[in-house]
Write an enzyme that holds these catalytic residues in place. Sequence first.
Site, short mmCIF file in Angstrom:
data_model
loop_
_atom_site.label_atom_id
_atom_site.label_comp_id
_atom_site.label_asym_id
_atom_site.label_seq_id
_atom_site.Cartn_x
_atom_site.Cartn_y
_atom_site.Cartn_z
N ASP A 189 0.83 -1.21 0.00
CA ASP A 189 0.00 0.00 0.00
C ASP A 189 0.87 1.26 0.00
O ASP A 189 1.71 1.45 0.87
CB ASP A 189 -0.88 -0.06 1.26
CG ASP A 189 -1.71 1.20 1.49
OD1 ASP A 189 -1.90 1.98 0.55
OD2 ASP A 189 -2.18 1.37 2.64
N HIS A 192 -3.83 4.49 6.78
CA HIS A 192 -2.71 4.01 5.97
C HIS A 192 -1.38 4.37 6.62
O HIS A 192 -1.23 5.47 7.18
CB HIS A 192 -2.77 4.60 4.56
CG HIS A 192 -4.05 4.31 3.84
ND1 HIS A 192 -4.20 3.21 3.02
CD2 HIS A 192 -5.25 4.95 3.83
CE1 HIS A 192 -5.43 3.21 2.53
NE2 HIS A 192 -6.08 4.25 3.01
#
Length: 554
Positions: free
Chosen positions: A194, A367
């Site tokens: 990611d 994130h």
Amino acid sequence: MSTDDTIEVVPLGGLGEFGMNIMAIRYRGSIVVVDVGMMFPRDDLLGVDLVVPEFTYLLEHRQEVKAVVLTHGHEDHIGALPYLLRELSIPIYGTPLTLGFARGRLAEHGLLQKAQLNRIGSRQTLEVGSMHLEFLSVTHSIADSLGIAITTPLGTIIHTGDFKFDQTPPDQKPTDYARFTHFAEQGVLALFSDSTNSERPGYTPSESNVRKHLDQIFHTSKGKIIVTCFASSIHRIQIVLELARESGRRVVTVGRSMKDNIGIARELGYLTLPEGVLADAREASRTPNDKLVLLCTGSQGEPLAALTKLALGKHKEFTVAEGDAVIISARSIPGNERRISHLINHFCYRGAAVYDESRWGVHVSGHGSQEELKLMINLTRPRFFVPVHGEFRQLFHHAVLAHETGIPRERILLAETGDIIALTPEKAEIRGKAPVGRRLIDEGGLAELDELVVRDRQHLSEEGVLMAVVAINKSTGRVEGLPEIVSRGHMQEDGGAKILAEAREVVLKTLRECSNEERSDSLVLTELIRTDLKRFMRKRTATHPMIVPVILEI
């Protein structure tokens, strides 16, 4: 099937863009699809409700597609699932909460009965052809998030899903460091990681940090409190419910998706409702403002969402007044900043105090930031590295971080949506392009919009429309009366009448120069009028309105 023994990894979305995450992993005649996400449209995609990926690659290899595995329940990872299941009947694997949210999506499309939904969890395994899958717990802004380790005779691929390293997650379920390091000891062939926050230095704060900032607002606000967040942010919703109980407030859920997701999470045991804290609209009408919390959808400024209606004073049951507090506990999805800014202006106009992530700490990202991305690379120690999930700038900066951790540049692959990535123990390379694209969905009207329709809408919004209405006697081909010229969204009133009169003369000249045969053929006449008007407007006004001739045959 490939003639040589390689693993093919094909991102069908999510590289070079935010959202629409979907990846196909193909090995020895079997394909595993990781996530099937959608993307919210940009403002210039007029009338489009959502964007989903093209599935041509999967349809071309339909006999090889064996399973879909879902990393978590956010719309950019599960939102396009109904559109894939219309084309292919394949088993779906996900955690209970992820499947709970997917179930609601499938029910809306009438696909729930035929969907093959299978529950999986952390450290559980799945065999798909010659691929052995193990699911790894990761922390994110939504509960039940997973990474995936896919082991083949050629080596192990790890797909992180969306992740951060939250040391104090609200559900006390941290990332499974042990399994990630286990695979590192065995040898990781490639890491797909990611990249969302690859430009953000340091570490991402814990979800638990949000609580102290919200707590301060709850204890100092004198009026009602309006909280908006993503309806899938179950951790955040739990915090709001607990703070409401501690401050003696009742909570009213406003917005269908918020109500539905709370119901799903509660039923599955992911959300605990403090006794007596929830209220319906009737009870809320008897509750003093300083004892009321509205939990709303619409954090992205969606025009028809509950939060926008409140901001504009158009909600049927609730109003916003001076002294109220509005908490926007969500990040701005790129492209929505302008709408959210307008929303804040409307709340301020009504005297409400607005708290957002820019200054008040009422939201944290789900994130990992740069140090966490480096940690994931060091935990797994992959031979090859491929950044995923983000625009190209995020992918590029993630590649820089990977090089800083010691991965040689020749082992870092910067790929884009549609690239066919071929992996062997010796090499990672791009071997061509798979067919990719996007489908534009108008949920309120047509099921799917053509790109041409959207371009027409953009044209109308930018240049306006000029209509020429002409009545033709069908039997004689004679023009009945004068043509009528109608302009919308094209020119100012000052000077506009003169130009429209000139445009009428252009149409009359076209009609005079036409033969009876041309005038009696509406398709031919339409094109002649369009061509002459288009030329006139370009020369006379240097504009390019959409020209719409209307031929009335009487």
